[in-house]
Design an enzyme around this catalytic site. Sequence first.
Site, PDB file in Angstrom:
ATOM      1  CB  SER A  56      -0.959   0.007   1.191  1.00 24.78           C
ATOM      2  OG  SER A  56      -0.248   0.109   2.405  1.00 24.78           O
ATOM      3  CG  HIS A  96      -1.389   3.771   5.069  1.00 20.84           C
ATOM      4  ND1 HIS A  96      -2.718   3.435   5.059  1.00 20.84           N
ATOM      5  CD2 HIS A  96      -0.767   2.786   4.366  1.00 20.84           C
ATOM      6  CE1 HIS A  96      -2.888   2.305   4.386  1.00 20.84           C
ATOM      7  NE2 HIS A  96      -1.721   1.889   3.963  1.00 20.84           N
ATOM      8  CG  ASP A 122      -5.485   4.830   5.580  1.00 25.97           C
ATOM      9  OD1 ASP A 122      -5.588   4.294   4.467  1.00 25.97           O
ATOM     10  OD2 ASP A 122      -4.395   5.082   6.113  1.00 25.97           O
TER      11      ASP A 122
END
Length: 180
Positions: A56, A96, A122
Amino acid sequence: MELFSFVDDIRRMDKRQIIYQILNFGMIISTALMIWKGLIVITASESPIVVVLSGSMEPAFHRGDLLVLTNHREEPIRAGDICVFRIEGREIPIVHRIIKVHEKDDDYVKFLTKGDNNNVDDRGLYAPGQLWLEKKDVIGRARGFVPYIGMVTIIMNDYPQLKYFVLATLGFFVLVHREN
């Protein structure tokens, strides 16, 4: 042939040598734990290193990259920072990038994250009803990385029998190794 020499070495050890080997093994384990705890104190992060488990964050980080984290609370959180955070109800932390930050006068900060390789933010990953993360959710922020070295961890988690075999083999060699 080699295995039999190890068995012979074990048979020839007296009680004192066996205790010495067990203590030596304990010293190795305690040294590793002391280094880990020292890193926790220096980085102010409950987990000073983490492995990237998904794609990701590509192209910034790839699966298997080892991240070095810090979590000094006095450092401001900024958009663009790469953070590792834990979500209530999920065991595995997420790596992230912070994309939005909202700050209030009383030092209260809330922020939104997104994986570089993901199409949406998210919010779908957060706990039900949670729209923002807070400082308490952050485990650390990425300060450096070592590419792909974490693949060893991923392989060991994917194949637990291999992990136990490697640990048992290492323990066996530490216990039977004698200094001449």
